[in-house]
Design an enzyme around this catalytic site. Structure first.
Site, PDB file in Angstrom:
ATOM      1  N   HIS A   1       0.797  -1.228   0.000  1.00 36.29           N
ATOM      2  CA  HIS A   1       0.000   0.000   0.000  1.00 36.29           C
ATOM      3  C   HIS A   1       0.829   1.276   0.000  1.00 36.29           C
ATOM      4  O   HIS A   1       0.264   2.372  -0.085  1.00 36.29           O
ATOM      5  CB  HIS A   1      -0.982   0.002   1.176  1.00 36.29           C
ATOM      6  CG  HIS A   1      -2.311   0.589   0.821  1.00 36.29           C
ATOM      7  ND1 HIS A   1      -3.464   0.361   1.530  1.00 36.29           N
ATOM      8  CD2 HIS A   1      -2.688   1.410  -0.199  1.00 36.29           C
ATOM      9  CE1 HIS A   1      -4.476   1.000   0.976  1.00 36.29           C
ATOM     10  NE2 HIS A   1      -4.028   1.657  -0.065  1.00 36.29           N
TER      11      HIS A   1
ATOM     12  N   ASP B   1      -9.566  -0.062   4.153  1.00 33.73           N
ATOM     13  CA  ASP B   1      -8.387  -0.732   4.711  1.00 33.73           C
ATOM     14  C   ASP B   1      -8.652  -1.090   6.170  1.00 33.73           C
ATOM     15  O   ASP B   1      -9.279  -0.315   6.898  1.00 33.73           O
ATOM     16  CB  ASP B   1      -7.203   0.243   4.623  1.00 33.73           C
ATOM     17  CG  ASP B   1      -5.846  -0.432   4.730  1.00 33.73           C
ATOM     18  OD1 ASP B   1      -5.719  -1.386   5.514  1.00 33.73           O
ATOM     19  OD2 ASP B   1      -4.909   0.025   4.052  1.00 33.73           O
TER      20      ASP B   1
ATOM     21  N   HIS C   1      -6.299  -1.153   8.222  1.00 34.57           N
ATOM     22  CA  HIS C   1      -5.330  -0.318   8.918  1.00 34.57           C
ATOM     23  C   HIS C   1      -5.517   1.143   8.538  1.00 34.57           C
ATOM     24  O   HIS C   1      -6.125   1.461   7.513  1.00 34.57           O
ATOM     25  CB  HIS C   1      -3.912  -0.788   8.572  1.00 34.57           C
ATOM     26  CG  HIS C   1      -3.707  -2.253   8.794  1.00 34.57           C
ATOM     27  ND1 HIS C   1      -3.947  -3.191   7.816  1.00 34.57           N
ATOM     28  CD2 HIS C   1      -3.328  -2.935   9.903  1.00 34.57           C
ATOM     29  CE1 HIS C   1      -3.715  -4.400   8.300  1.00 34.57           C
ATOM     30  NE2 HIS C   1      -3.334  -4.283   9.568  1.00 34.57           N
TER      31      HIS C   1
ATOM     32  N   ASP D   1      -3.031   3.405   7.889  1.00 28.12           N
ATOM     33  CA  ASP D   1      -2.023   3.912   6.953  1.00 28.12           C
ATOM     34  C   ASP D   1      -1.798   5.406   7.148  1.00 28.12           C
ATOM     35  O   ASP D   1      -1.511   6.139   6.203  1.00 28.12           O
ATOM     36  CB  ASP D   1      -2.409   3.601   5.501  1.00 28.12           C
ATOM     37  CG  ASP D   1      -2.371   2.112   5.216  1.00 28.12           C
ATOM     38  OD1 ASP D   1      -1.943   1.342   6.094  1.00 28.12           O
ATOM     39  OD2 ASP D   1      -2.777   1.709   4.113  1.00 28.12           O
TER      40      ASP D   1
ATOM     41  N   HIS E   1       4.362   1.280   4.119  1.00 32.10           N
ATOM     42  CA  HIS E   1       2.978   1.003   3.695  1.00 32.10           C
ATOM     43  C   HIS E   1       1.974   1.420   4.767  1.00 32.10           C
ATOM     44  O   HIS E   1       0.773   1.458   4.500  1.00 32.10           O
ATOM     45  CB  HIS E   1       2.789  -0.463   3.290  1.00 32.10           C
ATOM     46  CG  HIS E   1       2.690  -1.449   4.412  1.00 32.10           C
ATOM     47  ND1 HIS E   1       2.024  -2.651   4.291  1.00 32.10           N
ATOM     48  CD2 HIS E   1       3.177  -1.427   5.676  1.00 32.10           C
ATOM     49  CE1 HIS E   1       2.095  -3.324   5.431  1.00 32.10           C
ATOM     50  NE2 HIS E   1       2.801  -2.606   6.282  1.00 32.10           N
TER      51      HIS E   1
ATOM     52  N   ASP F   1      -7.542  -1.952  -0.098  1.00 33.24           N
ATOM     53  CA  ASP F   1      -6.658  -2.980   0.445  1.00 33.24           C
ATOM     54  C   ASP F   1      -7.482  -4.227   0.723  1.00 33.24           C
ATOM     55  O   ASP F   1      -8.516  -4.163   1.405  1.00 33.24           O
ATOM     56  CB  ASP F   1      -6.021  -2.455   1.735  1.00 33.24           C
ATOM     57  CG  ASP F   1      -4.902  -3.342   2.263  1.00 33.24           C
ATOM     58  OD1 ASP F   1      -5.002  -4.570   2.126  1.00 33.24           O
ATOM     59  OD2 ASP F   1      -3.941  -2.789   2.836  1.00 33.24           O
TER      60      ASP F   1
ATOM     61  N   ASP G   1      -7.060  -6.492   2.711  1.00 32.78           N
ATOM     62  CA  ASP G   1      -7.217  -6.846   4.125  1.00 32.78           C
ATOM     63  C   ASP G   1      -8.369  -6.113   4.803  1.00 32.78           C
ATOM     64  O   ASP G   1      -8.631  -6.331   5.995  1.00 32.78           O
ATOM     65  CB  ASP G   1      -5.914  -6.677   4.911  1.00 32.78           C
ATOM     66  CG  ASP G   1      -5.485  -5.230   5.134  1.00 32.78           C
ATOM     67  OD1 ASP G   1      -6.339  -4.321   5.136  1.00 32.78           O
ATOM     68  OD2 ASP G   1      -4.271  -4.998   5.330  1.00 32.78           O
TER      69      ASP G   1
ATOM     70  N   GLU H   1      -2.014  -5.110  -1.847  1.00 35.43           N
ATOM     71  CA  GLU H   1      -1.699  -6.070  -0.786  1.00 35.43           C
ATOM     72  C   GLU H   1      -2.137  -7.504  -1.066  1.00 35.43           C
ATOM     73  O   GLU H   1      -2.328  -8.286  -0.131  1.00 35.43           O
ATOM     74  CB  GLU H   1      -2.252  -5.587   0.566  1.00 35.43           C
ATOM     75  CG  GLU H   1      -1.673  -4.264   1.048  1.00 35.43           C
ATOM     76  CD  GLU H   1      -0.229  -4.332   1.542  1.00 35.43           C
ATOM     77  OE1 GLU H   1       0.349  -5.437   1.539  1.00 35.43           O
ATOM     78  OE2 GLU H   1       0.313  -3.267   1.933  1.00 35.43           O
TER      79      GLU H   1
END
Length: 308
Positions: free
Chosen positions: A99, A122, A124, A126, A139, A226, A228, A271
């Site tokens: 990412h 995402d 996360h 980021d 990332h 992403d 994830d 990702e």
């Protein structure tokens, strides 16, 4: 208008091998023919060249941030390629790669569309900076840098300016946020819809609120997706899976709705890690999501993308 496929075979932002093989895997699964069969004019612009370095070079240019020079160089090249694509009226489809590529994709798009909106999907945030990162993995920093937070070389990559205003950012599906990211969210104007909010209000409500919020604020939307963001049970082939994420149907509905909004002008898919995947389970799911986007894409985007 053509769809321009741009591969970004980078794994240096995450420190794990495998995400660099994502673009190759998408091509093995016939992404070009899939899009052409859906009626699109598709041009594969190839892969961005990413420097080959050894593990000993991890802190060659920065004692904290890993592979700093490699990430900056590759993303500067990506920004040029993305800008060239969108400024010609085409749709850049960036295939990752980790990412960290969000640095280059947003820089390139926003050079053409200054008042860009970003939907970052995402698990996360980021949104770490060089001061808050717990790992040194870049990332985990591209969204913060795109909003002007972080080291100068990331913030001013490609052009010396903030790439997207924080009030033009919507973050969706977060559930693994670092303390520094939580603090940044509290002190900024971006909208963040965590998985807790999605479960409480439903994905339909989140989609409507996100699009209504951006519709009158921005000229177009870049989506950085992403894999994830989905629940870890669905996506073995990614480097940082997190439980309690989006279902497949929620992800399809989210991406389809954005595509149908008439505001989508560019897209990151990031990702995918084929080395961690189970019989291409994650890769094939990514292709399903891709189809959902372009089955619903509204090509009347702001007078054929002529916004710059």
């Amino acid at each position: 208008m053509a769809l321009n496929i741009i591969g970004m075979p980078i794994n240096h932002g995450t420190g794990k091998l495998g995400s660099n093989l994502g673009p190759q895997k998408f091509r093995e699964l016939n992404i070009l023919d899939t899009l052409k069969d859906m009626g699109y004019d598709v041009c594969d612009l190839g892969d961005i060249e990413v420097a080959e370095v050894c593990d000993e070079d991890i802190h060659r240019c920065d004692e904290k941030l890993k592979f700093y020079d490699v990430v900056i160089d590759a993303n500067t090249k990506l920004a040029f390629r993305v800008y060239e694509s969108i400024s010609k009226g085409n749709f850049p489809l960036i295939l990752g790669g980790d990412h960290s590529l969000g640095l280059g994709s947003i820089a390139g798009v926003s050079k053409h569309i200054k008042n860009i909106g970003v939907i970052w999907i995402d698990a996360h945030g980021d949104m770490n900076t060089h001061e808050t990162t717990l790992t040194g993995n870049i990332h985990g920093m591209p969204l913060a840098a795109s909003m002007g937070k972080g080291p100068d070389k990331l913030v001013n990559l490609f052009e010396h300016r903030v790439k997207v205003k924080d009030e033009n950012v919507v973050h969706i599906a977060g559930r693994d946020l670092d303390p520094g990211e939580i603090e940044l969210i509290k002190n900024s104007k971006l909208k963040a819809f965590t998985m807790d909010k999605i479960k409480e209000n439903g994905i339909d409500s989140i989609i409507k609120e996100s699009l209504d919020y951006l519709r009158d604020k921005v000229d177009a939307i870049h989506v950085s997706f992403d894999i994830d963001s989905l629940d870890s049970s669905f996506v073995p082939g990614t480097g940082t899976p997190v439980a309690d994420g989006l279902t497949v149907e929620e992800a399809k509905k989210l991406l389809s709705s954005i595509a149908a909004s008439g505001m989508l002008v560019s897209l990151d898919l990031v990702e995918l890690n084929p080395l961690l995947d189970n019989n291409d389970e994650t890769a094939k799911l990514y292709m399903e999501l891709l189809k959902a986007v372009f089955e619903n894409y509204n090509s009347s985007v702001k007078a054929q993308l002529a916004l710059g």
